[in-house]
Design a protein around this motif. Sequence first.
Motif, PDB file in Angstrom:
ATOM      1  N   VAL A 219     -62.059  34.448 -26.704  1.00  0.00           N
ATOM      2  CA  VAL A 219     -61.457  33.159 -27.457  1.00  0.00           C
ATOM      3  C   VAL A 219     -60.989  32.581 -26.165  1.00  0.00           C
ATOM      4  CG1 VAL A 219     -59.575  32.555 -28.898  1.00  0.00           C
ATOM      5  CG2 VAL A 219     -61.059  34.505 -29.546  1.00  0.00           C
ATOM      6  N   PRO A 220     -61.109  31.217 -26.112  1.00  0.00           N
ATOM      7  CA  PRO A 220     -60.360  30.490 -24.996  1.00  0.00           C
ATOM      8  C   PRO A 220     -58.888  30.709 -25.033  1.00  0.00           C
ATOM      9  CG  PRO A 220     -61.826  29.059 -26.058  1.00  0.00           C
ATOM     10  CD  PRO A 220     -61.656  30.343 -26.774  1.00  0.00           C
ATOM     11  N   ILE A 221     -58.488  30.735 -23.792  1.00  0.00           N
ATOM     12  CA  ILE A 221     -57.207  31.310 -23.511  1.00  0.00           C
ATOM     13  C   ILE A 221     -56.377  29.759 -22.790  1.00  0.00           C
ATOM     14  CG2 ILE A 221     -55.405  32.740 -22.148  1.00  0.00           C
ATOM     15  CD1 ILE A 221     -57.527  34.784 -22.099  1.00  0.00           C
ATOM     16  N   CYS A 222     -55.095  29.464 -23.326  1.00  0.00           N
ATOM     17  CA  CYS A 222     -54.444  28.570 -23.298  1.00  0.00           C
ATOM     18  C   CYS A 222     -53.050  28.820 -22.224  1.00  0.00           C
ATOM     19  CB  CYS A 222     -53.993  27.570 -24.369  1.00  0.00           C
ATOM     20  SG  CYS A 222     -52.808  26.083 -24.020  1.00  0.00           S
ATOM     21  N   ALA A 223     -52.758  28.347 -21.186  1.00  0.00           N
ATOM     22  CA  ALA A 223     -51.601  28.405 -20.485  1.00  0.00           C
ATOM     23  C   ALA A 223     -50.163  27.689 -20.930  1.00  0.00           C
ATOM     24  CB  ALA A 223     -51.744  28.168 -18.824  1.00  0.00           C
ATOM     25  N   ASP A 224     -49.354  28.313 -21.282  1.00  0.00           N
ATOM     26  CA  ASP A 224     -48.233  27.398 -21.706  1.00  0.00           C
ATOM     27  C   ASP A 224     -46.766  27.944 -20.578  1.00  0.00           C
ATOM     28  OD1 ASP A 224     -45.775  26.172 -22.831  1.00  0.00           O
ATOM     29  OD2 ASP A 224     -45.939  27.408 -24.534  1.00  0.00           O
ATOM     30  N   GLU A 225     -46.407  28.909 -20.689  1.00  0.00           N
ATOM     31  CA  GLU A 225     -45.372  29.302 -19.798  1.00  0.00           C
ATOM     32  C   GLU A 225     -45.588  29.328 -18.315  1.00  0.00           C
ATOM     33  OE1 GLU A 225     -43.699  31.086 -23.759  1.00  0.00           O
ATOM     34  OE2 GLU A 225     -45.676  30.683 -22.727  1.00  0.00           O
ATOM     35  N   SER A 226     -47.086  29.337 -17.983  1.00  0.00           N
ATOM     36  CA  SER A 226     -47.535  29.312 -16.764  1.00  0.00           C
ATOM     37  C   SER A 226     -47.866  27.928 -16.318  1.00  0.00           C
ATOM     38  CB  SER A 226     -48.848  30.359 -16.676  1.00  0.00           C
ATOM     39  OG  SER A 226     -48.726  31.714 -17.024  1.00  0.00           O
ATOM     40  N   ALA A 227     -47.747  26.961 -17.064  1.00  0.00           N
ATOM     41  CA  ALA A 227     -48.106  25.494 -16.697  1.00  0.00           C
ATOM     42  C   ALA A 227     -47.168  24.425 -17.029  1.00  0.00           C
ATOM     43  CB  ALA A 227     -49.609  25.381 -17.660  1.00  0.00           C
ATOM     44  N   HIS A 228     -46.428  24.195 -15.835  1.00  0.00           N
ATOM     45  CA  HIS A 228     -45.426  23.260 -15.988  1.00  0.00           C
ATOM     46  C   HIS A 228     -45.590  21.757 -15.698  1.00  0.00           C
ATOM     47  CE1 HIS A 228     -41.873  26.059 -16.861  1.00  0.00           C
ATOM     48  NE2 HIS A 228     -42.735  26.836 -16.514  1.00  0.00           N
ATOM     49  N   GLY A 229     -46.434  21.704 -14.353  1.00  0.00           N
ATOM     50  CA  GLY A 229     -46.961  20.571 -13.639  1.00  0.00           C
ATOM     51  C   GLY A 229     -48.120  20.351 -13.041  1.00  0.00           C
ATOM     52  N   THR A 230     -48.504  19.420 -12.430  1.00  0.00           N
ATOM     53  CA  THR A 230     -49.851  19.100 -12.022  1.00  0.00           C
ATOM     54  C   THR A 230     -49.903  20.204 -10.767  1.00  0.00           C
ATOM     55  OG1 THR A 230     -49.495  16.778 -12.594  1.00  0.00           O
ATOM     56  CG2 THR A 230     -51.207  17.362 -10.783  1.00  0.00           C
ATOM     57  N   ASP A 231     -49.038  20.205 -10.051  1.00  0.00           N
ATOM     58  CA  ASP A 231     -49.258  21.310  -8.816  1.00  0.00           C
ATOM     59  C   ASP A 231     -49.518  22.513  -9.269  1.00  0.00           C
ATOM     60  OD1 ASP A 231     -48.601  19.229  -7.398  1.00  0.00           O
ATOM     61  OD2 ASP A 231     -46.543  19.732  -6.975  1.00  0.00           O
ATOM     62  N   ASP A 232     -49.232  22.958 -10.774  1.00  0.00           N
ATOM     63  CA  ASP A 232     -49.599  24.386 -11.126  1.00  0.00           C
ATOM     64  C   ASP A 232     -51.026  24.619 -11.245  1.00  0.00           C
ATOM     65  OD1 ASP A 232     -46.839  25.137 -11.193  1.00  0.00           O
ATOM     66  OD2 ASP A 232     -46.692  24.485 -13.194  1.00  0.00           O
ATOM     67  N   LEU A 233     -51.770  23.511 -11.644  1.00  0.00           N
ATOM     68  CA  LEU A 233     -53.037  23.648 -12.263  1.00  0.00           C
ATOM     69  C   LEU A 233     -53.978  24.258 -11.361  1.00  0.00           C
ATOM     70  CD1 LEU A 233     -53.439  19.970 -13.508  1.00  0.00           C
ATOM     71  CD2 LEU A 233     -53.029  22.029 -14.973  1.00  0.00           C
ATOM     72  N   HIS A 234     -54.054  24.205  -9.801  1.00  0.00           N
ATOM     73  CA  HIS A 234     -54.921  25.155  -9.136  1.00  0.00           C
ATOM     74  C   HIS A 234     -54.704  26.223  -9.303  1.00  0.00           C
ATOM     75  CE1 HIS A 234     -51.526  24.972  -6.475  1.00  0.00           C
ATOM     76  NE2 HIS A 234     -51.995  25.905  -5.804  1.00  0.00           N
ATOM     77  N   THR A 235     -53.617  26.851  -9.549  1.00  0.00           N
ATOM     78  CA  THR A 235     -53.376  28.534  -9.647  1.00  0.00           C
ATOM     79  C   THR A 235     -53.855  28.851 -11.207  1.00  0.00           C
ATOM     80  OG1 THR A 235     -51.181  28.239 -10.838  1.00  0.00           O
ATOM     81  CG2 THR A 235     -51.107  28.086  -8.248  1.00  0.00           C
ATOM     82  N   LEU A 236     -54.078  28.023 -11.930  1.00  0.00           N
ATOM     83  CA  LEU A 236     -54.537  28.580 -13.073  1.00  0.00           C
ATOM     84  C   LEU A 236     -56.042  28.703 -13.395  1.00  0.00           C
ATOM     85  CD1 LEU A 236     -52.268  26.328 -15.428  1.00  0.00           C
ATOM     86  CD2 LEU A 236     -51.756  28.603 -14.555  1.00  0.00           C
ATOM     87  N   LEU A 237     -56.952  28.256 -12.384  1.00  0.00           N
ATOM     88  CA  LEU A 237     -58.300  28.125 -12.470  1.00  0.00           C
ATOM     89  C   LEU A 237     -58.862  29.489 -12.351  1.00  0.00           C
ATOM     90  CD1 LEU A 237     -59.215  25.308  -9.901  1.00  0.00           C
ATOM     91  CD2 LEU A 237     -59.498  25.170 -12.388  1.00  0.00           C
ATOM     92  N   GLY A 238     -59.817  30.048 -13.351  1.00  0.00           N
ATOM     93  CA  GLY A 238     -60.285  30.986 -13.332  1.00  0.00           C
ATOM     94  C   GLY A 238     -59.546  32.079 -14.322  1.00  0.00           C
ATOM     95  N   ARG A 239     -58.525  31.754 -14.733  1.00  0.00           N
ATOM     96  CA  ARG A 239     -57.617  32.519 -15.517  1.00  0.00           C
ATOM     97  C   ARG A 239     -57.402  31.883 -17.073  1.00  0.00           C
ATOM     98  NH1 ARG A 239     -52.470  34.989 -11.784  1.00  0.00           N
ATOM     99  NH2 ARG A 239     -53.909  35.264  -9.854  1.00  0.00           N
ATOM    100  N   TYR A 240     -57.394  30.491 -17.090  1.00  0.00           N
ATOM    101  CA  TYR A 240     -57.058  30.014 -18.197  1.00  0.00           C
ATOM    102  C   TYR A 240     -58.221  28.832 -18.518  1.00  0.00           C
ATOM    103  CZ  TYR A 240     -52.617  32.150 -18.089  1.00  0.00           C
ATOM    104  OH  TYR A 240     -51.276  32.806 -18.154  1.00  0.00           O
ATOM    105  N   ASP A 241     -58.418  28.592 -19.662  1.00  0.00           N
ATOM    106  CA  ASP A 241     -59.183  27.716 -20.201  1.00  0.00           C
ATOM    107  C   ASP A 241     -58.789  26.372 -20.651  1.00  0.00           C
ATOM    108  OD1 ASP A 241     -61.664  29.703 -20.069  1.00  0.00           O
ATOM    109  OD2 ASP A 241     -60.276  30.574 -21.605  1.00  0.00           O
ATOM    110  N   SER A 242     -57.439  26.408 -20.849  1.00  0.00           N
ATOM    111  CA  SER A 242     -56.756  25.187 -21.648  1.00  0.00           C
ATOM    112  C   SER A 242     -55.374  25.424 -20.686  1.00  0.00           C
ATOM    113  CB  SER A 242     -56.626  24.968 -22.869  1.00  0.00           C
ATOM    114  OG  SER A 242     -58.277  24.996 -23.693  1.00  0.00           O
ATOM    115  N   ILE A 243     -54.648  24.089 -20.936  1.00  0.00           N
ATOM    116  CA  ILE A 243     -53.332  24.268 -20.677  1.00  0.00           C
ATOM    117  C   ILE A 243     -52.494  23.490 -21.750  1.00  0.00           C
ATOM    118  CG2 ILE A 243     -53.509  24.035 -18.058  1.00  0.00           C
ATOM    119  CD1 ILE A 243     -52.880  21.042 -18.550  1.00  0.00           C
TER     120      ILE A 243
END
Length: 327
Positions: A219-243
Amino acid sequence: MALKMEITVERWPIAGTFTISRGSKTEAAVVVFTLTDSGFLGRGECVPYARYGESLDSVCAEIEKLRDALADGATRDDLPGLIGAGAARNAVDCALWDLEAKRTGRSVSDIVGLPRLHELSTAVTVSFGDAQAMAASTKGFANRPLIKVKVGGENDAERIRAVAEAAPASRIIIDANEGWNDDNIVENMLAAAKAGVVLIEQPLPAGKDEILAKIPHPVPICADESAHGTDDLHTLLGRYDSINIKLDKTGGLTEALRMQKRARELGFGIMVGCMVGTSLAMAPAVLVAQDADFVDLDGPLILREDRKPGLVFEGSRVSPPQPELWG
Protein backbone atom coordinates in the motif's frame (compact mmCIF):
# COMPACT_ATOMS: atom_id res chain seq x y z
CA MET A 1 -3.48 54.65 8.60
CA ALA A 2 -0.87 52.59 10.44
CA LEU A 3 -0.92 48.83 10.17
CA LYS A 4 -2.78 47.33 13.13
CA MET A 5 -2.10 43.81 14.38
CA GLU A 6 -4.06 41.60 16.74
CA ILE A 7 -3.27 38.14 18.12
CA THR A 8 -6.22 36.23 19.55
CA VAL A 9 -6.51 32.79 21.15
CA GLU A 10 -9.79 31.00 20.48
CA ARG A 11 -11.12 27.71 21.79
CA TRP A 12 -13.60 25.69 19.75
CA PRO A 13 -15.26 22.66 21.40
CA ILE A 14 -15.02 19.36 19.56
CA ALA A 15 -18.17 17.31 19.02
CA GLY A 16 -17.32 14.56 21.50
CA THR A 17 -13.66 13.54 21.73
CA PHE A 18 -11.00 13.39 19.03
CA THR A 19 -8.43 10.65 19.65
CA ILE A 20 -5.22 9.63 17.89
CA SER A 21 -2.46 7.29 19.05
CA ARG A 22 -0.79 10.10 21.04
CA GLY A 23 -3.88 11.10 23.04
CA SER A 24 -7.32 12.74 23.06
CA LYS A 25 -8.70 16.26 23.08
CA THR A 26 -12.10 17.88 23.46
CA GLU A 27 -11.37 21.30 21.98
CA ALA A 28 -9.41 22.94 19.20
CA ALA A 29 -7.25 25.75 20.57
CA VAL A 30 -6.28 28.08 17.72
CA VAL A 31 -4.44 31.37 17.25
CA VAL A 32 -5.94 33.97 14.92
CA PHE A 33 -3.74 36.76 13.56
CA THR A 34 -5.45 39.83 12.14
CA LEU A 35 -3.89 42.64 10.11
CA THR A 36 -5.81 45.86 9.42
CA ASP A 37 -4.58 48.52 7.02
CA SER A 38 -6.57 51.47 5.64
CA GLY A 39 -9.84 49.72 6.41
CA PHE A 40 -8.83 46.42 4.83
CA LEU A 41 -8.59 43.35 7.06
CA GLY A 42 -6.63 40.13 6.56
CA ARG A 43 -6.80 37.06 8.81
CA GLY A 44 -4.91 33.82 9.28
CA GLU A 45 -5.53 30.94 11.68
CA CYS A 46 -3.06 28.40 12.98
CA VAL A 47 -3.15 25.45 15.35
CA PRO A 48 -0.13 25.11 17.70
CA TYR A 49 0.96 21.47 17.86
CA ALA A 50 2.74 20.08 20.92
CA ARG A 51 4.33 17.29 18.83
CA TYR A 52 6.44 20.01 17.20
CA GLY A 53 7.22 21.83 20.44
CA GLU A 54 4.53 24.47 19.98
CA SER A 55 2.09 25.90 22.51
CA LEU A 56 -0.43 28.73 22.45
CA ASP A 57 2.00 30.94 24.37
CA SER A 58 5.01 30.13 22.20
CA VAL A 59 3.14 30.72 18.96
CA CYS A 60 1.71 34.03 20.17
CA ALA A 61 5.20 35.09 21.26
CA GLU A 62 6.67 34.16 17.86
CA ILE A 63 4.05 36.23 16.06
CA GLU A 64 4.61 39.14 18.45
CA LYS A 65 8.30 39.20 17.48
CA LEU A 66 7.24 40.10 13.93
CA ARG A 67 5.31 43.23 14.93
CA ASP A 68 8.04 45.75 14.12
CA ALA A 69 9.08 44.03 10.90
CA LEU A 70 5.50 43.94 9.63
CA ALA A 71 4.98 47.58 10.58
CA ASP A 72 8.09 48.38 8.54
CA GLY A 73 6.65 46.63 5.50
CA ALA A 74 7.89 43.04 5.72
CA THR A 75 6.26 40.83 3.07
CA ARG A 76 5.48 37.13 2.73
CA ASP A 77 8.81 36.64 0.99
CA ASP A 78 10.61 38.12 3.99
CA LEU A 79 9.01 35.79 6.55
CA PRO A 80 11.37 32.78 6.15
CA GLY A 81 14.27 35.03 7.14
CA LEU A 82 12.42 36.30 10.19
CA ILE A 83 10.70 33.24 11.64
CA GLY A 84 10.98 29.47 11.30
CA ALA A 85 8.37 27.30 9.61
CA GLY A 86 5.43 26.26 11.74
CA ALA A 87 2.10 27.45 13.05
CA ALA A 88 3.10 31.06 13.84
CA ARG A 89 4.42 31.73 10.35
CA ASN A 90 1.35 30.09 8.88
CA ALA A 91 -1.02 32.53 10.59
CA VAL A 92 1.01 35.54 9.48
CA ASP A 93 1.58 34.32 5.92
CA CYS A 94 -2.12 33.59 5.40
CA ALA A 95 -3.14 36.94 6.91
CA LEU A 96 -0.81 38.73 4.48
CA TRP A 97 -2.33 36.83 1.55
CA ASP A 98 -5.84 37.70 2.75
CA LEU A 99 -4.93 41.36 3.24
CA GLU A 100 -3.52 41.60 -0.28
CA ALA A 101 -6.68 40.06 -1.69
CA LYS A 102 -8.85 42.57 0.17
CA ARG A 103 -6.67 45.54 -0.86
CA THR A 104 -6.57 44.60 -4.54
CA GLY A 105 -10.06 43.21 -4.93
CA ARG A 106 -8.58 40.05 -6.44
CA SER A 107 -8.87 36.54 -5.03
CA VAL A 108 -5.74 34.83 -3.72
CA SER A 109 -6.25 32.09 -6.29
CA ASP A 110 -6.16 34.76 -9.03
CA ILE A 111 -3.02 36.33 -7.55
CA VAL A 112 -1.35 32.91 -7.40
CA GLY A 113 -2.44 32.16 -10.97
CA LEU A 114 -4.64 29.15 -10.30
CA PRO A 115 -7.54 28.19 -12.58
CA ARG A 116 -11.04 28.76 -11.28
CA LEU A 117 -11.33 26.91 -7.95
CA HIS A 118 -13.50 23.81 -7.93
CA GLU A 119 -15.35 21.91 -5.25
CA LEU A 120 -13.38 19.18 -3.48
CA SER A 121 -14.18 15.84 -1.88
CA THR A 122 -12.59 15.52 1.57
CA ALA A 123 -11.91 12.54 3.75
CA VAL A 124 -13.83 12.21 7.01
CA THR A 125 -11.98 11.00 10.10
CA VAL A 126 -12.62 8.12 12.49
CA SER A 127 -10.90 8.49 15.88
CA PHE A 128 -8.69 5.84 17.47
CA GLY A 129 -10.39 3.29 19.73
CA ASP A 130 -11.01 -0.42 20.01
CA ALA A 131 -11.93 -2.32 16.86
CA GLN A 132 -15.62 -2.61 17.68
CA ALA A 133 -16.06 1.08 18.46
CA MET A 134 -14.12 2.12 15.37
CA ALA A 135 -16.18 -0.19 13.16
CA ALA A 136 -19.36 1.37 14.53
CA SER A 137 -18.06 4.88 13.81
CA THR A 138 -16.91 3.86 10.35
CA LYS A 139 -20.28 2.35 9.55
CA GLY A 140 -21.80 5.79 10.11
CA PHE A 141 -19.62 7.07 7.26
CA ALA A 142 -20.18 4.09 4.96
CA ASN A 143 -21.78 6.34 2.33
CA ARG A 144 -18.72 8.62 2.19
CA PRO A 145 -16.20 8.08 -0.62
CA LEU A 146 -13.05 8.51 1.50
CA ILE A 147 -12.56 7.70 5.19
CA LYS A 148 -9.40 8.34 7.20
CA VAL A 149 -8.98 6.00 10.16
CA LYS A 150 -6.69 6.69 13.11
CA VAL A 151 -4.70 3.66 14.28
CA GLY A 152 -1.35 3.23 16.00
CA GLY A 153 -1.66 0.70 18.81
CA GLU A 154 -1.61 -2.99 19.57
CA ASN A 155 -3.84 -5.20 17.39
CA ASP A 156 -4.08 -2.68 14.54
CA ALA A 157 -4.59 -5.49 12.06
CA GLU A 158 -7.89 -6.21 13.82
CA ARG A 159 -8.88 -2.53 13.63
CA ILE A 160 -8.05 -2.40 9.93
CA ARG A 161 -10.15 -5.45 9.13
CA ALA A 162 -13.07 -4.16 11.19
CA VAL A 163 -13.25 -0.72 9.59
CA ALA A 164 -12.84 -2.09 6.08
CA GLU A 165 -15.76 -4.46 6.63
CA ALA A 166 -17.86 -1.60 8.04
CA ALA A 167 -17.53 0.55 4.90
CA PRO A 168 -16.93 -1.80 1.95
CA ALA A 169 -17.71 0.82 -0.72
CA SER A 170 -15.43 3.52 0.70
CA ARG A 171 -11.75 4.12 0.06
CA ILE A 172 -9.87 3.99 3.36
CA ILE A 173 -6.72 5.76 4.51
CA ILE A 174 -4.96 4.40 7.59
CA ASP A 175 -3.12 6.99 9.70
CA ALA A 176 -0.84 5.52 12.36
CA ASN A 177 0.56 8.87 13.60
CA GLU A 178 4.02 7.28 14.11
CA GLY A 179 2.47 4.47 16.17
CA TRP A 180 3.97 1.41 14.45
CA ASN A 181 7.47 -0.04 14.76
CA ASP A 182 9.90 -2.24 12.86
CA ASP A 183 8.42 -5.34 14.46
CA ASN A 184 4.80 -4.89 13.39
CA ILE A 185 4.91 -2.74 10.27
CA VAL A 186 5.03 -5.64 7.78
CA GLU A 187 2.11 -7.44 9.43
CA ASN A 188 0.06 -4.24 9.57
CA MET A 189 0.85 -3.28 5.98
CA LEU A 190 -0.18 -6.72 4.74
CA ALA A 191 -3.44 -6.44 6.70
CA ALA A 192 -4.03 -3.04 5.10
CA ALA A 193 -3.33 -4.40 1.63
CA LYS A 194 -5.67 -7.34 2.17
CA ALA A 195 -8.40 -4.93 3.34
CA GLY A 196 -8.03 -2.75 0.24
CA VAL A 197 -6.64 0.29 2.06
CA VAL A 198 -5.53 2.95 -0.45
CA LEU A 199 -2.91 4.80 1.63
CA ILE A 200 -0.96 4.39 4.90
CA GLU A 201 0.04 7.64 6.57
CA GLN A 202 3.18 8.01 8.74
CA PRO A 203 3.45 4.45 10.07
CA LEU A 204 6.80 4.95 11.85
CA PRO A 205 8.28 7.75 13.99
CA ALA A 206 9.95 10.53 12.04
CA GLY A 207 13.68 9.88 11.94
CA LYS A 208 13.19 6.17 12.65
CA ASP A 209 11.83 5.11 9.28
CA GLU A 210 14.89 3.64 7.56
CA ILE A 211 13.15 0.28 7.13
CA LEU A 212 10.71 1.86 4.67
CA ALA A 213 13.46 1.88 2.06
CA LYS A 214 14.04 -1.85 2.51
CA ILE A 215 10.56 -3.39 2.61
CA PRO A 216 7.86 -3.67 -0.06
CA HIS A 217 5.02 -1.14 -0.09
CA PRO A 218 1.89 -3.20 -0.86
CA VAL A 219 0.00 0.00 0.00
CA PRO A 220 1.49 3.44 -0.80
CA ILE A 221 3.00 5.18 2.22
CA CYS A 222 2.50 8.88 2.93
CA ALA A 223 4.84 11.05 5.01
CA ASP A 224 3.23 13.42 7.50
CA GLU A 225 5.36 14.05 10.59
CA SER A 226 8.41 13.39 8.40
CA ALA A 227 7.45 16.02 5.81
CA HIS A 228 7.43 19.68 6.85
CA GLY A 229 8.80 21.75 3.97
CA THR A 230 10.37 21.62 0.55
CA ASP A 231 13.85 21.00 1.94
CA ASP A 232 12.67 17.72 3.50
CA LEU A 233 11.60 16.15 0.23
CA HIS A 234 14.95 14.79 -0.90
CA THR A 235 15.29 12.85 2.38
CA LEU A 236 11.99 11.08 1.75
CA LEU A 237 12.83 9.63 -1.65
CA GLY A 238 12.81 5.84 -1.59
CA ARG A 239 10.97 5.71 1.74
CA TYR A 240 7.66 7.39 0.99
CA ASP A 241 5.36 7.42 -2.01
CA SER A 242 3.32 10.50 -1.03
CA ILE A 243 3.55 13.50 1.27
CA ASN A 244 0.95 15.22 3.43
CA ILE A 245 1.15 19.01 3.05
CA LYS A 246 -0.23 20.91 6.05
CA LEU A 247 0.08 24.68 6.24
CA ASP A 248 0.78 24.56 9.98
CA LYS A 249 3.90 22.54 9.15
CA THR A 250 5.08 24.42 6.06
CA GLY A 251 4.58 27.83 7.66
CA GLY A 252 1.83 29.03 5.37
CA LEU A 253 0.42 29.00 1.88
CA THR A 254 3.56 30.42 0.27
CA GLU A 255 5.76 27.49 1.24
CA ALA A 256 2.95 24.97 0.75
CA LEU A 257 2.63 25.93 -2.91
CA ARG A 258 6.40 25.71 -3.34
CA MET A 259 6.48 22.31 -1.66
CA GLN A 260 3.63 21.04 -3.80
CA LYS A 261 5.37 22.03 -7.03
CA ARG A 262 8.65 20.40 -6.04
CA ALA A 263 6.94 17.25 -4.76
CA ARG A 264 5.26 16.75 -8.12
CA GLU A 265 8.59 17.20 -9.88
CA LEU A 266 10.08 14.47 -7.68
CA GLY A 267 7.18 12.10 -8.37
CA PHE A 268 5.46 12.14 -4.98
CA GLY A 269 1.72 11.78 -4.62
CA ILE A 270 0.11 14.56 -2.63
CA MET A 271 -2.31 14.69 0.26
CA VAL A 272 -3.39 18.06 1.63
CA GLY A 273 -4.26 17.75 5.30
CA CYS A 274 -5.02 19.83 8.36
CA MET A 275 -4.94 20.09 12.12
CA VAL A 276 -8.31 20.33 13.89
CA GLY A 277 -9.33 23.95 13.36
CA THR A 278 -12.05 26.13 11.91
CA SER A 279 -12.84 26.97 8.29
CA LEU A 280 -10.45 29.92 8.49
CA ALA A 281 -7.55 27.47 8.80
CA MET A 282 -8.89 25.24 6.01
CA ALA A 283 -9.59 27.99 3.47
CA PRO A 284 -5.98 28.58 2.27
CA ALA A 285 -5.41 24.82 2.12
CA VAL A 286 -8.31 24.52 -0.34
CA LEU A 287 -6.08 26.28 -2.88
CA VAL A 288 -3.26 23.76 -2.45
CA ALA A 289 -5.76 20.90 -2.52
CA GLN A 290 -6.91 21.80 -6.03
CA ASP A 291 -4.05 19.58 -7.22
CA ALA A 292 -4.05 16.78 -4.65
CA ASP A 293 -4.57 13.05 -4.87
CA PHE A 294 -6.14 12.96 -1.40
CA VAL A 295 -7.88 15.81 0.43
CA ASP A 296 -8.24 15.71 4.22
CA LEU A 297 -9.76 19.05 5.24
CA ASP A 298 -12.55 17.93 7.54
CA GLY A 299 -11.32 19.85 10.59
CA PRO A 300 -14.51 21.96 10.87
CA LEU A 301 -16.66 18.82 10.72
CA ILE A 302 -14.98 17.58 13.91
CA LEU A 303 -16.02 20.73 15.80
CA ARG A 304 -19.31 21.16 17.61
CA GLU A 305 -19.74 24.43 15.72
CA ASP A 306 -17.69 26.14 13.01
CA ARG A 307 -16.82 29.77 12.42
CA LYS A 308 -19.45 31.83 10.59
CA PRO A 309 -19.26 32.39 7.75
CA GLY A 310 -17.37 29.17 7.12
CA LEU A 311 -16.69 26.78 4.30
CA VAL A 312 -19.78 25.12 2.89
CA PHE A 313 -19.77 21.35 3.40
CA GLU A 314 -22.35 19.09 1.77
CA GLY A 315 -21.56 15.56 2.88
CA SER A 316 -17.92 15.11 1.88
CA ARG A 317 -18.00 17.94 -0.64
CA VAL A 318 -16.45 21.27 0.32
CA SER A 319 -16.80 24.46 -1.71
CA PRO A 320 -14.05 27.06 -2.24
CA PRO A 321 -13.92 29.85 0.37
CA GLN A 322 -15.94 33.00 -0.04
CA PRO A 323 -14.15 36.38 0.40
CA GLU A 324 -16.00 37.02 3.66
CA LEU A 325 -14.11 34.07 5.16
CA TRP A 326 -10.69 34.40 3.54
CA GLY A 327 -8.94 35.13 0.28
